[in-house]
Scaffold this active site. Structure first.
Site, short mmCIF file in Angstrom:
data_model
loop_
_atom_site.label_atom_id
_atom_site.label_comp_id
_atom_site.label_asym_id
_atom_site.label_seq_id
_atom_site.Cartn_x
_atom_site.Cartn_y
_atom_site.Cartn_z
N SER A 141 0.82 -1.21 0.00
CA SER A 141 0.00 0.00 0.00
C SER A 141 0.86 1.27 0.00
O SER A 141 1.63 1.49 -0.91
CB SER A 141 -0.97 -0.04 1.18
OG SER A 141 -1.92 0.97 1.06
N ASP A 298 -3.36 6.53 -3.11
CA ASP A 298 -2.11 5.97 -2.60
C ASP A 298 -1.60 4.96 -3.64
O ASP A 298 -2.30 4.67 -4.62
CB ASP A 298 -2.31 5.37 -1.21
CG ASP A 298 -3.19 4.15 -1.20
OD1 ASP A 298 -3.94 3.95 -2.18
OD2 ASP A 298 -3.16 3.38 -0.22
N ASP A 300 -1.40 1.78 -4.09
CA ASP A 300 -2.17 0.62 -4.55
C ASP A 300 -3.63 0.99 -4.84
O ASP A 300 -4.47 0.11 -5.04
CB ASP A 300 -2.08 -0.56 -3.57
CG ASP A 300 -2.76 -0.29 -2.24
OD1 ASP A 300 -2.78 0.89 -1.81
OD2 ASP A 300 -3.26 -1.24 -1.61
N ASP A 302 -6.19 2.04 -3.20
CA ASP A 302 -7.37 1.70 -2.41
C ASP A 302 -7.78 2.85 -1.48
O ASP A 302 -8.81 2.78 -0.83
CB ASP A 302 -7.20 0.38 -1.63
CG ASP A 302 -6.12 0.44 -0.56
OD1 ASP A 302 -5.33 1.41 -0.53
OD2 ASP A 302 -6.03 -0.52 0.23
N THR A 376 -11.80 -0.97 14.18
CA THR A 376 -10.96 -0.28 13.21
C THR A 376 -10.50 -1.21 12.10
O THR A 376 -10.07 -2.31 12.37
CB THR A 376 -9.71 0.27 13.94
OG1 THR A 376 -10.15 0.89 15.14
CG2 THR A 376 -9.00 1.28 13.09
N GLU A 400 -13.53 4.83 6.64
CA GLU A 400 -12.71 5.03 7.83
C GLU A 400 -11.89 6.30 7.66
O GLU A 400 -11.61 6.72 6.53
CB GLU A 400 -11.79 3.83 8.08
CG GLU A 400 -10.79 3.57 6.99
CD GLU A 400 -9.86 2.40 7.29
OE1 GLU A 400 -10.04 1.73 8.31
OE2 GLU A 400 -8.95 2.18 6.49
N LYS A 414 -11.98 -1.08 0.89
CA LYS A 414 -11.84 0.31 0.45
C LYS A 414 -11.38 0.32 -1.00
O LYS A 414 -10.62 -0.54 -1.44
CB LYS A 414 -10.90 1.08 1.36
CG LYS A 414 -9.55 0.45 1.62
CD LYS A 414 -8.80 1.30 2.63
CE LYS A 414 -7.42 0.74 2.94
NZ LYS A 414 -7.47 -0.44 3.81
#
Length: 588
Positions: A141, A298, A300, A302, A376, A400, A414
């Site tokens: 990520s 970002d 990747d 997502d 979370t 989130e 996401k």
């Protein structure tokens, strides 16, 4: 014979130097496989991501899937990868993905291996779309460039949750000896079990997200200009395609950042959450091309960050909570306009994580749909969304605060690609009403009550200090007592999801699942403030999240901000005690 001459050379050199300290770091402990899969630096030894640890991990995962699915050899798995690579150890996301594919194929399991880089959400999409048993995405990520990761999805299209992590972890321990031909990834190229879903998913995914496109005519006509950056990651091509699917003119791409580059040369950290530093080149391009809105993924793709040029000429970067408020409002409004049956609303849900803004709760209360909070992380929201959908409910949106949004039920995780194009349609629609995103955000707060949030973190590399800090909060005025106040702020409720205590429940037991392995305490204050302190699963940080929720009608925003600032200062001073605990502050 050494299977990987590069990692072998690294280890050989350390042995020759007699460097016990470094060898201990490389071989002292195996990377832990958790619900987020693996996340570590690429390099030699069992504590790093390399050919051997990928083979061992996949062997364990394969055995665990065989145990759980008797039709694994019929259905198979999907594997995707991003553009990360590490010259000194020879590791790369693509190499790791091929080794993982080889492991499954050697056991007669069909593998849908993407032939090129993709956004992370394409893996859960493919699991669901092709009804596969599992998915693997090789990505780290937005982590620093030396890292890589191995992210796992279950057959329901969501990230794994407990007890699968423990089951997989145990199976990895039991399957450490590489199987015959484990290293020979060329074997897969002629296998009948290897499939490439790239073309199919690139068609079907963009067809599916069009169900969230409601204003095609406005999109065709809009004069609004957008800048997009993929921050040297995978997002460029896919966001361009998403705009095309919505009949929007393509966004201007930041030329220095649009092509994948594992060195991330123009940013210190490839993380749009870090704010303006990552967006410097985007601001410059937007000024040059007269664009008012910046969309940043970002690496990747997502996650999504959004910035908008204000009347003053300043740029406002929206927080994850602010964009969550806007997208929640927008997606509900679109749903309402397309569902005339008043009874349907009782089956509508939105979700957000417990450290994210409660703005969706305020909208849900006023509009009559359901809001639920989860622990979370998107693994919880994805799994809960699937449960609700299986009961015939409509889960419209989940988010989130860490700039993650699930806007489209086809992906139970996401997704920064669909979020980018839906944000662009929302902005184009608002422009026809002469409204900016910032103005609409204020309108949302005016209608549903201001929700002011502030989050930050301290860095701490000593797990003992972190343990002591949380222990002292649990034994604040003598044994087993939590703080009754924080400076001048009176504490009205405590929920501790490490121990399972919740002062607001009749039996004092928390409703959300608890986890002894991570620290997390939420304080509710008499002034309507909420603050959560927690440890990070992937970084040496103690994070905090705070929010002040005002009822509709209280519009003195400056006063609310001042009150929250004072609450946060008290939280840092009395609960974190950074000087005493030698904590390092987040530096901008």
């Amino acid at each position: 014979y050494q299977q990987n001459p590069k990692t072998y050379a690294i280890v050989k050199q350390l042995l020759a130097e007699g460097n016990a300290g470094e060898l201990q770091k490389y071989f002292g402990s195996r990377m832990e496989f958790g619900t987020a899969g693996l996340r570590a630096a690429m390099g030699a030894g069992i504590s790093h991501m390399n050919d051997l640890t990928i083979i061992q991990t996949t062997q364990g995962f394969c055995r665990y899937l065989e145990k759980n699915f008797n039709d694994l050899k019929k259905r198979g798995v999907v594997i995707g990868f991003d553009a990360r690579a590490h010259l000194s150890s020879g590791g790369s996301s693509k190499r790791f993905a091929r080794l993982a594919a080889n492991t499954f194929i050697s056991q007669g399991v069909p593998v849908y291996l993407f032939s090129d880089i993709i956004p992370t959400p394409f893996v859960p999409y493919t699991v669901t779309h092709l009804k596969l048993c599992a998915g693997i995405m090789v990505t780290a990520s937005h982590n620093p460039k030396q890292d890589n990761g191995y992210k796992v999805y279950w057959e329901n299209g969501a990230q794994i949750i407990s007890p699968h992590d423990k089951g997989i972890s145990q199976a990895i321990e039991e399957n450490q000896e590489p199987w015959p031909q484990a290293w020979d990834d060329k074997l897969i190229d002629n296998s009948l079990l290897l499939h490439d879903p790239y073309a199919m998913v690139n068609k079907e995914y963009f067809k599916d997200i069009q169900k969230q496109c409601f204003y095609r005519n406005i999109n065709k006509e809009t004069n609004l200009k957008f800048v997009h950056t993929s921050v040297h990651g995978v997002g460029h091509k896919f966001v361009q395609l998403a705009f095309k699917a919505f009949d929007l003119s393509p966004p201007f791409a930041v030329p220095e950042q649009k092509d994948p580059d594992p060195d991330f040369p123009t940013v210190k950290y490839p993380n749009p959450e870090e704010g303006k530093g990552v967006l410097t080149l985007s601001f410059a391009l937007a000024e040059k091309d007269g664009a008012r809105i910046i969309l940043a993924n970002d690496p990747d793709a997502d996650r999504l960050a959004v910035a908008e040029k204000q009347e003053s000429g300043e740029w406002k970067v929206f927080s994850g909570n602010e964009l969550g408020a806007l997208l929640g409002w927008w997606i509900f409004t679109c749903w309402k306009n397309n569902n005339r049956d008043a009874r349907a609303i009782k089956d509508v849900y939105m979700l957000s994580s417990t450290v994210s803004s409660k703005i969706l709760r305020a909208i849900a209360l006023k509009e009559g749909f359901h809001f639920e909070e989860t622990l979370t992380g998107f693994k919880w929201m994805g799994n809960r969304a699937k449960q609700l959908m299986d009961q015939g409910k409509a889960v419209l949106f989940a988010f989130e605060e860490a700039i993650g949004y699930m806007c489209c039920p086809a992906v139970l995780d996401k997704d920064g690609v669909s979020a980018a194009v839906i944000t662009a349609e929302m902005a184009s629609f608002l422009a026809t009403r002469n409204l900016s995103l910032s103005q609409q955000l204020k309108a949302v707060y005016d209608e549903y009550g201001f929700h002011i949030t502030k989050a930050s973190y301290f860095i701490c590399h000593d797990p003992k200090v972190i343990q002591q800090l949380f222990d002292s909060l649990r034994n604040f005025d003598g044994k087993n007592t939590y703080p009754k106040s924080c400076g001048r702020f009176k504490v009205s409720g405590i929920r501790d999801l490490t121990t399972g205590y919740d002062s607001s429940q009749p039996d004092q037991k928390a409703i959300l699942p608890t986890s002894k392995s991570s620290q997390m305490i939420t304080f509710t204050f008499a002034n309507g403030g909420v603050a959560t302190m927690r440890t990070s699963g992937t970084e040496p940080k103690i994070k905090y999240y705070s929010e002040l929720c005002a009822p509709p009608g209280n519009s003195d925003v400056e006063q609310l901000k001042k009150e929250l600032d004072e609450l946060v200062n008290a939280l840092e001073k009395h609960f974190f005690q950074p000087e005493k605990n030698k904590l390092q502050r987040k530096t901008e």
